[in-house]
Design an enzyme around this catalytic site. Structure first.
Site, PDB file in Angstrom:
ATOM      1  N   ASP A  30      15.030  56.699  89.894  1.00  0.00           N
ATOM      2  CA  ASP A  30      16.073  56.027  90.777  1.00  0.00           C
ATOM      3  C   ASP A  30      16.915  56.846  91.803  1.00  0.00           C
ATOM      4  OD1 ASP A  30      17.119  52.819  90.193  1.00  0.00           O
ATOM      5  OD2 ASP A  30      18.567  54.214  91.302  1.00  0.00           O
ATOM      6  N   ILE A  31      17.164  56.281  93.008  1.00  0.00           N
ATOM      7  CA  ILE A  31      17.821  57.145  93.881  1.00  0.00           C
ATOM      8  C   ILE A  31      19.569  56.971  93.540  1.00  0.00           C
ATOM      9  CG2 ILE A  31      18.681  55.158  95.398  1.00  0.00           C
ATOM     10  CD1 ILE A  31      17.657  56.794  97.643  1.00  0.00           C
ATOM     11  N   ASN A  89      15.918  43.268  85.750  1.00  0.00           N
ATOM     12  CA  ASN A  89      16.970  42.429  86.606  1.00  0.00           C
ATOM     13  C   ASN A  89      16.132  41.416  87.367  1.00  0.00           C
ATOM     14  OD1 ASN A  89      19.089  44.099  85.348  1.00  0.00           O
ATOM     15  ND2 ASN A  89      19.006  45.318  87.285  1.00  0.00           N
ATOM     16  N   GLY A  95      21.921  41.007  89.119  1.00  0.00           N
ATOM     17  CA  GLY A  95      22.234  42.280  90.157  1.00  0.00           C
ATOM     18  C   GLY A  95      20.951  42.605  90.812  1.00  0.00           C
ATOM     19  N   GLN A  96      19.926  42.036  90.766  1.00  0.00           N
ATOM     20  CA  GLN A  96      18.523  42.300  91.400  1.00  0.00           C
ATOM     21  C   GLN A  96      18.867  42.856  92.979  1.00  0.00           C
ATOM     22  OE1 GLN A  96      15.129  39.963  90.825  1.00  0.00           O
ATOM     23  NE2 GLN A  96      13.874  41.823  91.729  1.00  0.00           N
ATOM     24  N   HIS A 102      10.469  45.547  89.031  1.00  0.00           N
ATOM     25  CA  HIS A 102      10.470  46.753  88.632  1.00  0.00           C
ATOM     26  C   HIS A 102      11.280  46.720  87.294  1.00  0.00           C
ATOM     27  CE1 HIS A 102      13.927  45.608  91.259  1.00  0.00           C
ATOM     28  NE2 HIS A 102      14.865  46.522  90.318  1.00  0.00           N
ATOM     29  N   HIS A 104      13.382  49.166  84.884  1.00  0.00           N
ATOM     30  CA  HIS A 104      14.374  50.379  84.909  1.00  0.00           C
ATOM     31  C   HIS A 104      14.004  51.017  83.287  1.00  0.00           C
ATOM     32  CE1 HIS A 104      17.214  49.496  88.014  1.00  0.00           C
ATOM     33  NE2 HIS A 104      16.940  48.228  87.992  1.00  0.00           N
TER      34      HIS A 104
HETATM   35  P1  DGP Z   1      17.961  46.482  90.813  1.00  0.00           P
HETATM   36  O1  DGP Z   1      19.177  46.142  90.883  1.00  0.00           O
HETATM   37  O2  DGP Z   1      17.308  46.030  89.566  1.00  0.00           O
HETATM   38  O3  DGP Z   1      16.979  45.687  92.091  1.00  0.00           O
HETATM   39  O4  DGP Z   1      17.506  47.901  91.073  1.00  0.00           O
HETATM   40  C1  DGP Z   1      17.082  48.631  92.275  1.00  0.00           C
HETATM   41  C2  DGP Z   1      17.026  49.988  91.995  1.00  0.00           C
HETATM   42  O5  DGP Z   1      16.289  50.720  93.127  1.00  0.00           O
HETATM   43  C3  DGP Z   1      18.673  50.647  92.167  1.00  0.00           C
HETATM   44  O6  DGP Z   1      19.011  51.029  90.913  1.00  0.00           O
HETATM   45  C4  DGP Z   1      18.321  51.761  93.304  1.00  0.00           C
HETATM   46  C5  DGP Z   1      17.085  51.741  93.495  1.00  0.00           C
HETATM   47  N1  DGP Z   1      16.605  52.067  94.937  1.00  0.00           N
HETATM   48  C6  DGP Z   1      16.849  51.531  95.875  1.00  0.00           C
HETATM   49  N2  DGP Z   1      16.416  52.028  96.961  1.00  0.00           N
HETATM   50  C7  DGP Z   1      15.687  52.993  96.740  1.00  0.00           C
HETATM   51  C8  DGP Z   1      14.945  53.914  97.285  1.00  0.00           C
HETATM   52  O7  DGP Z   1      14.700  54.203  98.313  1.00  0.00           O
HETATM   53  N3  DGP Z   1      14.617  55.036  96.547  1.00  0.00           N
HETATM   54  C9  DGP Z   1      14.763  55.165  95.358  1.00  0.00           C
HETATM   55  N4  DGP Z   1      14.282  56.076  94.350  1.00  0.00           N
HETATM   56  N5  DGP Z   1      15.518  54.262  94.433  1.00  0.00           N
HETATM   57  C10 DGP Z   1      15.826  53.171  95.058  1.00  0.00           C
END
Ligand code: DGP
Length: 116
Positions: A30-31, A89, A95-96, A102, A104
């Site tokens: 995750d970023i 989520n 908070g999606q 996906h 986590h």
């Molecule tokens: P959610 O809130 O469940 O939709 O989580 C989406 C997650 O995606 C959040 O924790 C941050 C991650 N994320 C968003 N954009 C990027 C990206 O460009 N790269 C990566 N590695 N993660 C990302």
């Protein structure tokens, strides 16, 4: 169906720290990590935006593969025995942010319950 930032990661158009990949699934860090281990595990198909789109008749094999991948990643990254949390989520109240299914995977620290 839904083009998201994850579609670009799947096509390798933007970089990600990939920890697992097979024909159906991609997993990457995750970023914005919320734990020492914070991995996103996603199907390569974008047809499922959220858990509410899951149809067991169509998706049971894919869902099984997501859990297989989670268990393998947890082992590979050393959190299988200490414990880890899997979160999906669904929708605004959860908070999606990204509407591409996906999971986590959090691990590497003690977590609170209930989650915030
Ligand atoms: P959610 O809130 O469940 O939709 O989580 C989406 C997650 O995606 C959040 O924790 C941050 C991650 N994320 C968003 N954009 C990027 C990206 O460009 N790269 C990566 N590695 N993660 C990302």
């Amino acid at each position: 169906m839904g083009e998201t930032i994850f579609s670009k990661i799947i096509r390798k158009e933007i970089p990600a720290q990939i920890v697992f990949e097979n024909d159906d699934i991609l997993a990457f860090r995750d970023i914005n990590p919320q734990a020492p281990v914070h991995i996103l595990i996603i199907p390569k198909t974008s047809e499922i935006e959220s858990t509410r789109d899951i149809d067991s008749k169509k998706h049971s094999q894919l869902l099984g593969s997501l859990f297989d991948a989670a268990n393998k990643i947890a082992k590979d990254l050393g959190v299988s025995e200490t414990g880890f949390r899997l979160i999906l989520n669904c929708g605004p109240d959860a908070g999606q942010e990204v509407y591409h299914l996906h999971m986590h995977l959090f691990g590497g620290r003690k977590m609170n319950w209930p989650p915030g």
